[in-house]
Each structure stands twice: as C-alpha cells, then as structure tokens.
Design a protein around this motif. Structure first.
Motif, short mmCIF file in Angstrom:
data_model
loop_
_atom_site.label_atom_id
_atom_site.label_comp_id
_atom_site.label_asym_id
_atom_site.label_seq_id
_atom_site.Cartn_x
_atom_site.Cartn_y
_atom_site.Cartn_z
N ASP A 81 0.83 -1.21 0.00
CA ASP A 81 0.00 0.00 0.00
C ASP A 81 0.86 1.25 0.00
O ASP A 81 0.60 2.21 -0.73
CB ASP A 81 -0.91 0.03 1.23
CG ASP A 81 -1.99 -1.04 1.15
OD1 ASP A 81 -2.10 -1.67 0.07
OD2 ASP A 81 -2.69 -1.24 2.15
N LEU A 82 1.91 1.25 0.84
CA LEU A 82 2.79 2.41 0.91
C LEU A 82 3.43 2.67 -0.44
O LEU A 82 3.56 3.80 -0.89
CB LEU A 82 3.88 2.18 1.96
CG LEU A 82 3.42 2.12 3.41
CD1 LEU A 82 4.57 1.73 4.31
CD2 LEU A 82 2.87 3.48 3.84
N GLN A 83 3.83 1.57 -1.09
CA GLN A 83 4.46 1.70 -2.39
C GLN A 83 3.52 2.34 -3.39
O GLN A 83 3.89 3.24 -4.13
CB GLN A 83 4.87 0.31 -2.86
CG GLN A 83 5.50 0.32 -4.23
CD GLN A 83 6.09 -1.02 -4.56
OE1 GLN A 83 5.52 -2.05 -4.25
NE2 GLN A 83 7.25 -1.02 -5.16
N ARG A 84 2.26 1.87 -3.39
CA ARG A 84 1.26 2.44 -4.31
C ARG A 84 1.02 3.91 -4.03
O ARG A 84 0.99 4.73 -4.93
CB ARG A 84 -0.05 1.68 -4.16
CG ARG A 84 -0.16 0.63 -5.23
CD ARG A 84 -1.53 0.00 -5.25
NE ARG A 84 -1.35 -1.43 -5.47
CZ ARG A 84 -1.92 -2.39 -4.78
NH1 ARG A 84 -2.73 -2.09 -3.81
NH2 ARG A 84 -1.67 -3.64 -5.05
N GLU A 85 0.88 4.24 -2.74
CA GLU A 85 0.56 5.62 -2.39
C GLU A 85 1.69 6.58 -2.69
O GLU A 85 1.48 7.70 -3.13
CB GLU A 85 0.19 5.73 -0.90
CG GLU A 85 -1.25 5.31 -0.62
CD GLU A 85 -1.43 4.93 0.83
OE1 GLU A 85 -0.79 5.58 1.69
OE2 GLU A 85 -2.20 3.99 1.10
N HIS A 86 2.92 6.16 -2.40
CA HIS A 86 4.04 7.08 -2.51
C HIS A 86 4.92 6.81 -3.73
O HIS A 86 5.93 7.49 -3.92
CB HIS A 86 4.90 7.03 -1.24
CG HIS A 86 4.12 7.31 0.00
ND1 HIS A 86 3.83 8.59 0.41
CD2 HIS A 86 3.55 6.49 0.90
CE1 HIS A 86 3.11 8.53 1.52
NE2 HIS A 86 2.93 7.27 1.83
N GLY A 87 4.59 5.80 -4.50
CA GLY A 87 5.39 5.48 -5.69
C GLY A 87 6.83 5.14 -5.37
O GLY A 87 7.73 5.40 -6.16
N LEU A 88 7.08 4.54 -4.20
CA LEU A 88 8.48 4.26 -3.88
C LEU A 88 8.93 2.93 -4.46
O LEU A 88 8.13 2.04 -4.71
CB LEU A 88 8.75 4.32 -2.38
CG LEU A 88 7.92 3.60 -1.35
CD1 LEU A 88 8.55 2.32 -0.91
CD2 LEU A 88 7.82 4.49 -0.16
N ALA A 89 10.23 2.86 -4.69
CA ALA A 89 10.81 1.61 -5.16
C ALA A 89 11.23 0.80 -3.94
O ALA A 89 11.63 1.36 -2.94
CB ALA A 89 12.02 1.89 -6.05
N LEU A 90 11.10 -0.54 -4.06
CA LEU A 90 11.44 -1.40 -2.93
C LEU A 90 12.52 -2.39 -3.34
O LEU A 90 12.50 -2.90 -4.46
CB LEU A 90 10.22 -2.21 -2.52
CG LEU A 90 9.14 -1.62 -1.62
CD1 LEU A 90 8.01 -2.62 -1.49
CD2 LEU A 90 9.74 -1.35 -0.25
N ILE A 91 13.42 -2.66 -2.41
CA ILE A 91 14.32 -3.80 -2.59
C ILE A 91 14.07 -4.74 -1.42
O ILE A 91 14.17 -4.35 -0.27
CB ILE A 91 15.81 -3.38 -2.62
CG1 ILE A 91 16.09 -2.50 -3.83
CG2 ILE A 91 16.70 -4.62 -2.64
CD1 ILE A 91 17.55 -2.09 -3.97
#
Ligand SMILES: Nc1ncnc2c1ncn2[C@@H]1O[C@H](COP(=O)(O)OP(=O)(O)OP(=O)(O)O)[C@@H](O)[C@H]1O
Ligand SMILES: Nc1ncnc2c1ncn2[C@@H]1O[C@H](COP(=O)(O)OP(=O)(O)OP(=O)(O)O)[C@@H](O)[C@H]1O
Ligand code: SF4
Ligand code: SF4
Ligand SMILES: [Mg+2]
Ligand SMILES: [Mg+2]
Lengths: 323, 318
Positions: free
Chosen positions: A201-211
């Motif tokens: 959800d955080l990724q969707r909301e803030h458009g962050l990339a994850l490793i």
C-alpha cells in the motif's frame, strides 16, 4: 527514462586487517531498478545480499576496504558523494529497514521520539509537528491507538509491531527507495501478511521503489517485479519475476525453484540440491556453483563465466545457459 | 490398533510469579486441553503462530515437562503410571531434533562421541559393536565414516543437522520430535534434510511430530496436521484436507497467508486484524473471536470443542 538505481560492475571486498584474507562478498554486480518497482534479492546465507544493500547506503563496515564500480542513484554516482551528502541521502532519499527491528530501535527512547527523528534531522520539522506526524505514520502502518503508543517504549511492543514501527521510521521522509532486509527466521505468517500488504500500500501511495532481501522465494513471487539471484557474491541471474519463475536459466535458480515444497504436489520427493554452500573466503575456482552443478563442463572448473544476455533485461552468468 | 502416542485433554499451565519466591498470580496457559494421536510410522504436523504452544507440546511428549492436567499414552500405557523401567523405555522411545544445530551439539566433543553418547549411557556394548552401530548411523544420515573423528565446527549447518539426526536415532526410537528442524538451514539445504527425514521414516518405520512455520513443508511431510491457536487445537485432520480445504476460520486465514510458489498463484486474501493475544489472559469463549471474520454472539462466551467426526473447534460447524 533513466532508472532510479543502477549498479555497474560493482564490487565490495572485505579484507582482513593484515590483508591476508579477502572475501569477495559482492563481485562485479550489475543491475537496474526503476521508480515504483520492486526488486527481490535472493541467495543463501553469506551470498552477499546485506553487503550489497549496505554498499548502496555507503554504510559498509571498516573491513570493506575495497570497493569498485558505480552505483548510480537518480543518475548520480553515490560512490562520489561526500560523507555529508550521503548523510542527506540516507533516511531521506534511500531508507533501510534492518533484518532485526530491535537493532534499529533504541530501548531508552519513546516510539514517538524515534519515529519523528528522521523528520527533525532531515527536514528540520519542529518537535511538536514531528510528533504529530509520527502519530499519523504509526496510524499509516496500522498501529492501533497510536496516540498512546507514541509515548511507549520498544519493549512494550510485539515483534510484529516493532517491525511496523521500523517501517514507519523508514518511510517518514518519503524516500524514493526503501530497502528491507528480511529476517531469516520469518515472522508469523499472518503478521507477515499484514506487513507485506502494508508495504504494498505504501508503495502504491508514494510510488516508492522497494528492494526486498530475502531467502524466501515465496516473498519474491508475491511482491517482486524483478529478481536478482546471488550465489557466492556474484549475481548469477537477473530478470523479470515471471521469466525467472517460468524460464529460469541458471542451474542454481532452476535447482532452487525445484527444491521448495509446494502444496500442489505434496507427497512427492523433493529435488534436492547436493553439496554445501561455498566458503566465501576460499570459493571454488571458476564458477562457484560448479561443485554442485549438474550441468558443469570442464571450462566451469577453471574459468568464471561472464554475464550474458543483457538486451532483454534477463541476464545470466553461466557457460552453458549463457551460450 | 493402539496408537503409538495418544494425548488426552492435555494441559500445561505455567504459574506466573512476582519475583522468584512470590505467590503465583495467574498462569500462562501454554497448552490448554489438547488431544491428538500419532500412529506408528506416520507424521503429525503441528502448525500455528509463535507462542501458541507447539514447543510446549513437544516438551510434554518428550517428558521434559510434566502436564498439569490430562494424560499421555505411549503404546496404550498411561505414561504417568509407568514404573521406573517403563519410564526409561518411554524416554528412549521418543527422541528429538531441534531447530538450531549449532546450539544442540557440544563443541568440545567429537562427532562420534556425540552420536554414541545416548547409547553409552543407556546400553552396554563392546567396542566393536559400538563402532559398527556408529558406522551404520553415519551411513543412514549420509555422512562419511571419517566424520566421527571431527568436531562439530568443522561441519556446515546442514551436516550438523545430520549429526543431530544420527544422534536422535542411536537408541532406535519409535517417535522423533522435530521442532523446526530446517528453519535455521539455508534454503538450498532444506530439501536434502526433508528428503533424508522421509527416507528414514520409510526405512525405519519412524513416527514424527513435525513442527514448523513453513506450511508447505509441513503439508509435504505430514499425514495429519493439527492447527493450534493459543494453546488449543482448533483443527485436526488429513494433511491434504487441512492444507487445501481448511474449515476453521483461523486455519483458512493461516493458509491464505502462506506465500505463493509462483507469481501467478493467487491466494484468498484474508488479512487478520490485530495481534495474537497473550496466553496469560486469553479471550473468553473462542480464543480466536476478537480476530475472527465470522464471529457470532455465542463465540464470545462459549468455548467451541473439537469433537470426533468433524474435527474443527468452531461454532460454525455445530
Ligand atoms: N565485516 C565483515 N568482515 C569480513 N567479512 C564479512 C563482514 N561482513 C560480512 N562478511 C562476509 O561477507 C560475505 C557476505 O556477507 P553478507 O552479510 O552480505 O551475506 P548475506 O547474503 O546478507 O547473508 P545472510 O542471508 O546470512 O544475511 C560472507 O561470507 C560474510 O562472512
Ligand atoms: N517455562 C515457561 N514458563 C512460563 N511460560 C512459558 C514457559 N515456556 C513457554 N512459556 C509460554 O508458553 C507459551 C507457549 O510457548 P511455546 O514455546 O510452546 O510456543 P511455540 O508455539 O513453540 O512458539 P514458537 O513458534 O515461537 O516457537 C508462550 O506464551 C510462552 O511464553
Ligand atoms: S557455469 Fe558451469 S558450473 Fe556454473 S552454473 Fe553454468 S554450467 Fe553450472
Ligand atoms: S467459534 Fe466463532 S469466533 Fe471462533 S472461529 Fe468459529 S466463528 Fe470464529
Ligand atoms: Mg544478510
Ligand atoms: Mg517453539
């Protein structure tokens, strides 16, 4: 569009104080990650995953005396940044959630102090506002009754809550890239499911990339767009997640995927990988996987294979699969 | 046929004290009235979240803890009423392999001594016989004979777990308790150990009590699965049924949370709210009711029982 993160032939070698022992923990690794994407780094214990993550953050321990190559973040080489510039980037542009949440939490400070710290340090947010934001962040990571939790201490939280609090610290300054080093012994499944759903959800909301750094191919299947498979410090295969699961090319990736138990074919014998993982201070010559590889040819014993197949975004380091 | 091991309404409550000599005030209800059977040569898998009582159950079965209620029957005999000789037989018949192969092996002993220690304490054999047995045990777990002369630190994690398994087999047990036997091992080594355990079961007719967090591994290893929640068994059944067609709302949430084996494998999304409550103060009625998506009024006050027939402890199935 330029990728968010790009590693070009990057290496980290640990060298003992006397210079007699060299561990090639990360050896000529190249990979790319775009904004908003998720990359999974998988590999066995000691294959260099944490070293790779610490390299990106420039948080390597003293013993990492030799580094080489380029780490481009938003087009700029992190290895050329000053210590002060790196301090600005860490926590603000790139954040990391450590393997053990207790390692990131100070037992003597309240949760509110710790979650608001990155805001005060990086954005100069006044204490009151930072605390209000911390409460909102705790709510965002689904901590119930955040108004009372901010005044409590780490030992009053359960394992799952601590993990989420460290997550809240990680996203406090809305970084572009979040690196999560997964605990080896997994969290409880239902808690883990909560945590993964939250990161998504955080990724969707803030458009962050994850490793995601993990031993668990299930997490990769569930969360990742791309996969980097490491073996003995080398990136042996890199590609889109479906390619890796459907058409794995490297013998190690293939063997790893076959060796995990599945619900579908429950009682069949597993296809085990023979032998033992290598000792990185004395790795096998040539391709480090050769003593365990069913496809090994003579060449593999003497010469390390190069990386091939860069055009379609699926690369492999193998004499047999790469030719 | 009598079951190899039968647990009947087994309890283990740990008293909670203030200070070392303080009076008990309340109890941790680690195991709170559970029943199950383990058949000869078969595997019972136990799953459930951290703190639900899996290891405590294992310790009760091993005789390392005494139950505070209920009974254990080994080969049909009540363990509590065994005489000294019977108790020795029982202790020898059940052995264990734990999670951490680093902690469970004495670093100052040679591997041969480690494996033979139970045999030397419990039985009298001449040296050639001991040597013969040691070789057979090493061979069974796939280690070379020369391993006997080395120390544990000279082995990798997977090999150390083989040593621990060889040791557990020295007294020819009929049941081996496996508490997270592969979770400390590298992913690429786990399949070796799981295959070894399955081969040993087939060859020696061993029964296993298999505890793990990895549900796919438990489904792979087990004939039956018991699902525990806060000290109680909430569902018990054929492994395949529990893994693919679970009925209890907790079991369904647990298996829905299991990770997929392929990016396209879609699992039911059941994200449970809240945390596992403390076994010191478990919720009244159904322990699961504060988190249950199907909770009804009666669940808050009335404890659902695991009954014969449908072995699901849930009011939805009554
Ligand atoms: N400070 C250090 N000094 C010397 N060698 C080190 C140091 N830190 C790590 N290493 C070595 O570098 C290699 C890679 O270690 P790293 O921690 O990156 O592996 P990893 O893939 O993260 O493993 P795990 O899955 O167990 O966390 C290992 O062989 C390790 O022993
Ligand atoms: N000796 C003891 N004294 C007091 N409480 C105990 C003792 N041993 C276990 N407990 C408690 O009993 C409960 C069950 O613990 P147990 O170790 O059986 O759980 P588990 O299911 O094995 O968990 P995990 O998956 O984390 O290994 C826990 O709340 C634990 O804190
Ligand atoms: S290079 Fe050779 S040994 Fe290495 S993975 Fe490929 S075939 Fe196997
Ligand atoms: S008894 Fe009620 S609360 Fe418990 S699992 Fe069944 S429906 Fe849910
Ligand atoms: Mg690591
Ligand atoms: Mg346990």
């Amino acid at each position: 569009m330029a990728p968010l993160l790009e590693l070009k032939n990057y290496s980290t070698h640990y060298v003992s104080a006397r210079g007699t022992r060299v561990v090639k923990a990360v050896d000529t690794v190249s990979l790319v990650l775009n904004s908003g994407e998720t990359l999974g780094i998988v590999g066995e214990s000691g294959s260099g995953k944490t070293t790779l993550a610490l390299s990106i953050l420039r948080l390597l321990p003293m013993a990492a005396r030799k580094t080489d190559g380029e780490i481009l973040f938003e087009g700029e080489d992190l290895l050329k940044k000053s210590t002060e510039e790196m301090r600005q980037i860490r926590g603000k542009r790139i954040a990391m959630i450590l393997q053990d949440p207790m390692a990131s939490l100070n037992p003597l400070f309240t949760i509110g102090d710790q979650v608001s710290e990155p805001l005060r340090v990086h954005e100069g947010t006044p204490r009151r506002t930072a605390w209000q934001k911390a409460t909102a962040l705790l709510k965002a990571v689904r901590i119930t009754a955040p108004e009372t939790r901010v005044r409590e201490y780490p030992h009053q939280m359960s394992g799952g809550m601590r993990q989420r609090i460290v997550g809240a610290m990680g996203i406090a300054c809305e970084p572009r890239l979040l690196i999560a080093d997964e605990p080896t012994t997994s969290l409880d499944l239902t808690i883990q499911a909560q945590y993964l759903a939250l990161l998504r959800d955080l990724q969707r909301e803030h458009g962050l990339a994850l490793i995601f750094i993990t031993h668990n191919l299930g997490i990769v299947a569930k969360m990742c767009d791309r996969v980097a498979v490491m073996y003995a410090g080398r990136l042996v295969e890199f590609g889109p997640v479906r390619k890796i699961f459907d058409q794995p090319r490297h013998p190690y990736t293939r063997a790893l995927l076959q060796s995990i138990p599945r619900f579908a074919d429950s009682r069949n014998r597993l296809t085990a990988i023979g032998g033992q993982p290598p000792d990185l201070s004395a790795p096998p010559l040539g391709c480090a996987f050769h003593p365990r590889c069913p496809d090994a040819i003579d060449r593999c014993r003497g010469e390390a294979p190069p990386e091939t197949g860069t055009t379609n975004g699926h690369t492999v380091r193998c004499w047999v699969a790469g030719s | 046929m009598t079951a190899l091991l039968e647990a009947v309404d087994l309890f283990k409550h740990f008293p909670v004290r203030r200070g070392v000599f303080g009076k008990a005030h309340g109890a941790v209800r680690a195991v709170d009235g559970i029943s199950f059977t383990i058949e000869k040569g078969k595997t019972l898998g136990v799953v459930g979240e951290s703190g639900c009582g899996k290891t405590t159950t294992a310790k009760l079965v091993l005789g390392l803890e005494d139950p505070t209620g209920g009974a254990l029957r080994f080969n049909g005999e009540d363990v509590a009423s065994l005489d000294a000789a019977g108790r020795r037989r029982y202790r020898r018949g059940i052995q264990a392999v734990f999670q951490d192969p680093y902690a469970s092996l004495n670093p100052r002993m040679r591997v041969g001594e480690i494996i033979m220690e139970p045999l030397i304490t419990h039985e009298r054999h001449d040296t050639p016989e001991l040597k013969r047995r040691l070789e057979r045990l090493l061979d069974l777990v796939g280690l070379p004979a020369r391993a006997a002369a080395l120390f544990p630190h000279e082995f990798s994690g997977g090999q150390r777990q083989r040593i621990a398994i060889a040791r557990s087999l020295a007294l020819s047990p009929s049941l081996v308790v496996l508490d997270e036997p592969v979770s400390a091992l590298d992913v690429s080594i786990r399949a070796q150990i799981l295959n070894l355990l399955r081969d040993l079961q087939a060859e020696l007719g061993l029964a296993y009590l298999f505890i793990a967090h990895d549900l796919a591994a438990v489904a792979h290893m087990s004939h039956t699965i018991a699902v525990m929640y806060l000290g109680r068994v909430v569902e018990l059944g054929d492994a395949n049924t529990v893994a693919t067609a679970a009925r209890h709302p907790y079991t369904r949430a647990l298996f829905a949370a299991a990770l997929p084996s392929h990016p396209d494998e879609k699992r039911e999304e059941i994200v449970l709210a809240g945390e596992v409550p403390s076994p010191l103060n478990p919720p009244a009625g159904c322990h699961f009711h504060p988190r249950c998506p199907s909770v009804m009024e009666r669940c808050r006050g009335e404890e659902p029982k695991l009954r014969t027939g449908i072995r699901v402890a849930c009011h939805l199935y009554e």
